[in-house]
Design a protein around this motif. Structure first.
Motif, mmCIF file in Angstrom:
data_model
loop_
_atom_site.group_PDB
_atom_site.id
_atom_site.type_symbol
_atom_site.label_atom_id
_atom_site.label_comp_id
_atom_site.label_asym_id
_atom_site.label_seq_id
_atom_site.Cartn_x
_atom_site.Cartn_y
_atom_site.Cartn_z
ATOM 1 N N LYS A 321 108.825 -28.400 58.508
ATOM 2 C CA LYS A 321 108.836 -29.530 57.585
ATOM 3 C C LYS A 321 110.025 -30.456 57.847
ATOM 4 N N LEU A 322 111.177 -29.866 57.986
ATOM 5 C CA LEU A 322 112.380 -30.667 58.261
ATOM 6 C C LEU A 322 112.263 -31.422 59.590
ATOM 7 N N LYS A 323 111.700 -30.788 60.594
ATOM 8 C CA LYS A 323 111.561 -31.414 61.930
ATOM 9 C C LYS A 323 110.739 -32.691 61.834
ATOM 10 N N VAL A 324 109.639 -32.620 61.103
ATOM 11 C CA VAL A 324 108.778 -33.812 60.991
ATOM 12 C C VAL A 324 109.502 -34.913 60.242
ATOM 13 N N LYS A 341 104.592 -35.498 72.846
ATOM 14 C CA LYS A 341 105.022 -34.116 72.781
ATOM 15 C C LYS A 341 106.533 -34.061 72.767
ATOM 16 N N SER A 342 107.106 -32.972 72.245
ATOM 17 C CA SER A 342 108.554 -32.745 72.261
ATOM 18 C C SER A 342 108.821 -31.268 72.497
ATOM 19 N N GLY A 346 113.401 -30.541 69.473
ATOM 20 C CA GLY A 346 113.273 -31.958 69.179
ATOM 21 C C GLY A 346 114.302 -32.828 69.851
ATOM 22 N N THR A 347 114.963 -32.341 70.884
ATOM 23 C CA THR A 347 115.991 -33.128 71.597
ATOM 24 C C THR A 347 115.378 -33.959 72.710
ATOM 25 N N LYS A 348 114.220 -33.590 73.255
ATOM 26 C CA LYS A 348 113.580 -34.302 74.365
ATOM 27 C C LYS A 348 112.154 -34.638 73.972
ATOM 28 N N LEU A 349 111.758 -35.907 74.211
ATOM 29 C CA LEU A 349 110.426 -36.397 73.892
ATOM 30 C C LEU A 349 109.715 -36.783 75.184
ATOM 31 N N PHE A 350 108.414 -36.359 75.297
ATOM 32 C CA PHE A 350 107.654 -36.535 76.537
ATOM 33 C C PHE A 350 106.460 -37.439 76.281
ATOM 34 N N LYS A 355 106.730 -36.709 81.200
ATOM 35 C CA LYS A 355 107.995 -37.308 81.629
ATOM 36 C C LYS A 355 108.810 -37.671 80.403
ATOM 37 N N ILE A 356 110.164 -37.467 80.523
ATOM 38 C CA ILE A 356 111.048 -37.717 79.389
ATOM 39 C C ILE A 356 111.152 -39.213 79.158
ATOM 40 N N VAL A 357 110.966 -39.629 77.905
ATOM 41 C CA VAL A 357 111.082 -41.036 77.525
ATOM 42 C C VAL A 357 112.296 -41.255 76.649
ATOM 43 N N PHE A 358 112.620 -40.272 75.818
ATOM 44 C CA PHE A 358 113.695 -40.414 74.834
ATOM 45 C C PHE A 358 114.400 -39.073 74.715
ATOM 46 N N GLN A 359 115.787 -39.107 74.611
ATOM 47 C CA GLN A 359 116.559 -37.860 74.604
ATOM 48 C C GLN A 359 117.756 -37.997 73.685
#
Length: 525
Positions: A321-324, A341-342, A346-350, A355-359
């Motif tokens: 719940k907190l993650k969302v 996907k992550s 939750g430190t890396k977003l694909f 491929k990593i888009v946001f970190q």
């Protein structure tokens, strides 16, 4: 003495090089002439010039006589070849061979050549040729007799013998010597026998003398050999005594070295035993501590596992719940639409292609795009952003050169072209040109003025301390020259003058002092 030599040379020239005549006129002997000739260089050279002049003059006279005969034969009607064959000269060729450098003009002596000239008045050419051949032979005999003194002496002796025999014949014409040849032969044989007997006696006396000399020489040689053998024995004895002394010294030294070695081994063995006992005690203590730690760790892990399992089961729902909620607050809406996907934290977003888009940066705790991170392999990124990495390296986060500042302090200075000009010293904390830091094979962090003050540096004090950190050399503070040094054998501090020169060493001095070096050389002998 010089006046007499001068008069001799003047008269020798006037007589056209006739030595016997000049010696008779002045009353000198051949021995005196030879003494002057071989001792006085100027006298000998002038005599040689006069003899050369005389020989050239004789050759010119002979050639002139033959040339006159050659012309006379041509006037009588002979051909050129026949004239050349009779006289033996060819004027067209022999003109070049004549010296032509004689000092004196040719003057034919009176009634000299007329003695050998045959008077013939005939028109037959064969008789004339025979006459010319005999004439030619006589002239050649005259030339040879002048230079062959032995032949002249023999001729004089023959004339005297013939005169003596003629006198005997006039006094006693009926003498047997002149009548029968057999008696003459017997008389000559007796003479030969007497001569041979005399020669035999002389030879026997010589042989006896030679035998006596041989015996005396043998005796003298034996004495010399005996004396020489004595000298050799004495030398060998001296050598043997020296070798014995050297061997005794070596044995004594070897004994001392063995005793010292044994004492050292005993000391080492005692130290080794004490060390082994201490090591065994420490090993036992360490093993006990390890066992205690292992047991404690095992128990703590069991407790942690039990607690973690309980926490996981209870807090999984809350974590999701907190993650969302956190992702929706922190990540922009534009990027969330791209993200599919992550990871679990939750430190890396694909994206769709994994491929990593946001970190998220682990130092500043901010989500940033992939352009704000350095790459780590093909598909991964570094955990720190570029600004944080520059801070950790001691750089300006917004810009600046690498190595320009360290821990917030400026170390290097650059010009307009971007070249390094000055650098900060780590000891005196002042700026100096970069060339003052390039005194080694690579650039140093200490300036040259500070490095020179350090002990055992390679510029001003090379080799001040050895590998065991014992001071070996003492330098002058102003000129940085070695004033004192420690000897490797006696281990004493001595002056520079007590050491010999050695160009291969760093200070130009030998390892050992003069006295120790002398002892080493004596031992090697």
């Amino acid at each position: 003495m010089e006046t007499s030599l001068r008069t001799f040379l003047d008269l020798y020239r006037k007589n056209y090089g006739d030595k016997n005549k000049t010696l008779k006129e002045l009353g000198f002997t051949h021995k005196e002439f030879n003494f002057w000739f071989y001792t006085n260089q100027e006298f000998g050279e002038e005599c040689n010039e006069i003899e050369k002049m005389r020989n050239n003059q004789i050759e010119d006279e002979i050639y002139q006589i033959l040339y006159e005969d050659f012309i006379q034969l041509q006037e009588d009607g002979f051909e050129y070849k026949d004239c050349v064959r009779v006289t033996g000269i060819d004027p067209l060729e022999n003109d070049k061979k004549i010296s032509g450098t004689t000092r004196y003009q040719y003057s034919k002596p009176s009634n000299f050549w007329d003695k050998y000239k045959l008077k013939l008045n005939s028109n037959d050419p064969e008789e004339k040729i025979n006459y010319e051949i005999e004439y030619r032979k006589k002239l050649l005999f005259l030339k040879e007799s002048r230079f062959n003194k032995n032949q002249l002496i023999k001729d004089k002796r023959k004339k005297k013998l013939e005169e003596f025999r003629n006198k005997l014949r006039v006094q006693d014409p009926q003498n047997k010597i002149f009548k029968s040849t057999d008696e003459v032969i017997d008389w000559e044989i007796e003479k030969i026998i007497k001569r041979t007997e005399k020669n035999i006696k002389i030879l026997e006396e010589r042989i006896k003398k030679q035998k006596i000399l041989v015996l005396e020489r043998k005796k003298s040689d034996e004495l010399k050999q005996f004396e020489y053998s004595k000298l050799l024995e004495e030398k060998e004895r001296g050598k043997i005594e020296k070798l014995r002394d050297i061997e005794i010294k070596k044995i004594q030294k070897s004994k001392l070295n063995e005793e010292n070695r044994k004492n050292r081994e005993i000391v080492k063995h005692t130290i080794y035993k004490s060390g082994l006992e201490r090591r065994n005690e420490l090993k036992i203590e360490r093993e006990n501590l390890k066992n205690q730690l292992k047991t404690e760790k095992y128990l703590s892990r069991l407790e942690l596992k039990t607690n973690s399992t309980n926490i996981k089961t209870e807090g999984l729902n809350l974590f999701n719940k907190l993650k969302v909620g956190v992702l929706k607050k922190t990540i922009p809406v534009e990027i969330l639409n791209k993200v599919k996907k992550s990871n679990e934290f939750g430190t890396k977003l694909f994206d769709i292609n994994n491929k990593i888009v946001f970190q998220k940066c682990s130092s500043c705790d901010e989500y940033k795009g992939k352009d704000h991170f350095h790459r780590k392999g093909k598909n991964d990124l570094v955990s720190y952003c570029i600004e944080c990495t520059r801070k950790r390296m001691g750089l300006d986060p917004k810009g600046g050169r690498r190595g320009e500042s360290y821990k917030g302090k400026v170390i290097k200075k650059y010009n307009k072209n971007g070249n390094e000009t000055h650098r900060r010293c780590t000891s005196c904390d002042e700026f100096y040109p970069t060339n003052d830091f390039r005194y080694k094979y690579r650039t140093s962090s200490v300036c040259k003025n500070c490095y020179v003050k350090l002990p055992n540096n390679h510029l001003s004090k090379p080799g001040e301390y050895n590998s065991v950190n014992i001071k070996v050399r003492w330098f002058d503070p102003n000129s940085f020259e070695v004033t004192h040094k420690r000897c490797n054998l006696c281990e004493k501090k001595k002056k520079r003058e007590d050491f010999t020169m050695r160009t291969k060493s760093t200070d130009g001095l030998s390892i050992r002092c003069r006295s120790c070096d002398k002892e080493v050389r004596d031992q090697k002998k």
